[in-house]
Design an enzyme around this catalytic site. Structure first.
Site, mmCIF file in Angstrom:
data_model
loop_
_atom_site.group_PDB
_atom_site.id
_atom_site.type_symbol
_atom_site.label_atom_id
_atom_site.label_comp_id
_atom_site.label_asym_id
_atom_site.label_seq_id
_atom_site.Cartn_x
_atom_site.Cartn_y
_atom_site.Cartn_z
ATOM 1 N N SER A 1 0.784 -1.229 0.000
ATOM 2 C CA SER A 1 0.000 0.000 0.000
ATOM 3 C C SER A 1 0.813 1.276 0.000
ATOM 4 O O SER A 1 0.284 2.337 -0.320
ATOM 5 C CB SER A 1 -0.936 0.020 1.221
ATOM 6 O OG SER A 1 -0.188 -0.008 2.425
ATOM 7 N N LYS B 1 -11.939 -0.683 -1.499
ATOM 8 C CA LYS B 1 -11.067 -0.065 -2.492
ATOM 9 C C LYS B 1 -11.702 -0.223 -3.878
ATOM 10 O O LYS B 1 -12.546 0.572 -4.255
ATOM 11 C CB LYS B 1 -9.669 -0.640 -2.373
ATOM 12 C CG LYS B 1 -9.055 -0.271 -1.016
ATOM 13 C CD LYS B 1 -7.761 -0.888 -0.721
ATOM 14 C CE LYS B 1 -7.168 -0.425 0.596
ATOM 15 N NZ LYS B 1 -8.059 -0.353 1.758
ATOM 16 N N HIS C 1 -5.306 -4.316 -2.297
ATOM 17 C CA HIS C 1 -5.067 -3.272 -3.296
ATOM 18 C C HIS C 1 -4.949 -3.825 -4.712
ATOM 19 O O HIS C 1 -4.734 -3.049 -5.656
ATOM 20 C CB HIS C 1 -3.798 -2.496 -2.946
ATOM 21 C CG HIS C 1 -3.927 -1.647 -1.724
ATOM 22 N ND1 HIS C 1 -4.393 -0.356 -1.746
ATOM 23 C CD2 HIS C 1 -3.676 -1.924 -0.423
ATOM 24 C CE1 HIS C 1 -4.409 0.136 -0.519
ATOM 25 N NE2 HIS C 1 -3.979 -0.800 0.304
#
Length: 433
Positions: free
Chosen positions: A185, A244, A213
């Site tokens: 990240s 996300k 992610h």
């Protein structure tokens, strides 16, 4: 000594940071208008730090499904799956997640943090060993601590170091669980998953990949690095988040292990946390379908990430080692990073300020997270602001001076590519090129 006195050093540093400008950890938007724009103190700004990778927070179908669900099932479940029962849409989403990954089972958690906390603290306990990448997310560290297993860190993205540490364990009793991330990240780099999987097989360990992610970002169908690296059969647990690429909140774990469902009655963070409202489940279900059915979202995201990364690299910024939706600028000091962040917000660009000790190598970072929703004009506006501020702060050189320096040093731009690891920093010295 008062109970909070132990935090006085952190409080002093936080206070000092706020005296130099805005509080970067308490930005309060007047309104979020689109996935890529918000209003702050009456002024429109570009959002470049939201992890909204596919731009689905304002997707019309996701909103419609969420509204319909809240009207039908109310605003919340008011309890856990164990206490209040599983709603039909919880079970449906779990089936769809399992099918999406080609796995036997799936569990839905109320946050991505809770998914790591629950799975890690449950599957590895006293007598077991968890081997984690040194740059792992806080939720991974906390899940390891909660379970009582021995925790061993190996050097970031270093399969050889992982191999050495497993070899040192030898025939000691207990299970071994390796934990890595799809996209990390802070710098946007990826795990060398093919090599990690080979080490896992050699030592008979289990493997968990956190795709928080990378879901919706990597892989032919958006399943993440596990799919891109072609090692789905080597991964025992895939953990991810809905907050996300899927534009909502929540987390999950999928697995092909035959007894996986026993975790529903032994995983305390799952058993004792209120389950997600039906409105969230509905929007996530629709967003997951978009990941499967709309590859153009990933293609647009890739183009935007390349546009920002290559533009910054060409100007001499020091970036992470590969192109990904996370584009981070390394800066020489926290003071410069704070000044840079404040100047960007003045210029109408919001992104993330990341400071030591929460960063790799204790390097201050300005962290951008690109979205498929960003227009070319927005990316270019962010680039223009970053370049101008970078020059004014002395982070990068003016064009004429940089050209002279590059010619003298024989510098060319590295070819970090989407889907392949980069080779060192964005600007690489090459003799005689």
């Amino acid at each position: 000594m008062a109970i909070l006195d132990k935090f006085k050093p952190q409080q002093a540093a936080y206070t000092a940071m706020k005296t130099t400008g805005r509080d970067p950890f308490s930005v309060c938007f007047d309104e979020v208008v689109t996935p890529s724009e918000a209003v702050l103190k009456g002024r429109r700004i570009i959002l470049l730090g939201t992890n909204n990778y596919l731009g689905l927070t304002f997707d019309r179908e996701c909103i419609q499904d969420a509204v319909a669900a809240v009207r039908q099932a109310g605003t919340g479940t008011t309890g856990s799956r164990i206490a209040n029962g599983t709603y039909g849409d919880h079970a449906q989403l779990e089936r769809r997640l399992a099918a999406f990954y080609g796995c036997r089972s799936a569990m839905v958690f109320s946050t991505g943090y809770q998914a790591n906390l629950g799975i890690l603290s449950t599957v590895a306990g006293r007598g077991d060993t968890i081997l984690i990448d040194a740059d792992s997310h806080a939720s991974i560290y906390d899940g390891c601590r909660l379970g009582g297993a021995e925790v061993i860190r190996f050097r970031h993205n270093d399969p050889d170091d992982l191999h050495r540490r497993l070899r040192r364990l030898g025939d000691a009793p207990g299970n071994r669980l390796i934990v890595v991330e799809g996209i990390y990240s802070m710098l946007g780099d990826t795990a060398p998953l093919t090599e990690i999987a080979a080490v896992k097989r050699e030592w008979g360990a289990s493997l968990l990949v956190d795709e928080a992610h990378s879901l919706g970002v990597l892989g032919e169908t958006g399943r993440g690095l596990t799919e891109e690296a072609g090692v789905m059969d080597d991964v025992d647990f895939i953990v991810g988040t809905f907050s996300k690429s899927l534009g909502a909140v929540g987390g999950f774990c999928v697995s092909n292990l035959p007894d996986f469902d026993v975790l529903r009655v032994v995983c305390r963070p799952y058993m004792f946390t209120a389950s997600l409202p039906s409105a969230v489940i509905a929007s996530v279900t629709r967003a997951l379908a978009h990941v499967h059915e709309r590859p153009e979202l990933r293609e647009r995201l890739s183009r935007n990430a390349h546009r920002l990364y290559r533009g910054l690299a060409a100007e001499g910024f020091v970036l992470g080692p590969r192109v990904s939706p996370i584009v981070s600028i390394r800066l020489p000091s926290s003071e410069v990073a704070i000044a840079f962040w404040n100047a960007l917000l003045d210029a109408g660009i919001y992104l993330n300020l990341a400071l030591p000790p929460a960063t790799p190598d204790n390097a201050p970072l300005l962290r951008s997270s690109v979205s498929a929703a960003h227009s070319d004009d927005q990316i270019d506006a962010a680039l223009e602001a970053m370049v101008g501020i970078g020059r004014s702060l002395g982070v990068i050189a003016a064009p004429a001076r940089r050209a002279r320096d590059d010619q003298r040093a024989g510098v060319r731009l590295g070819e970090a590519t989407w889907g392949q690891p980069g080779h060192g920093p964005a600007r690489v010295a090459v003799t005689g090129s």
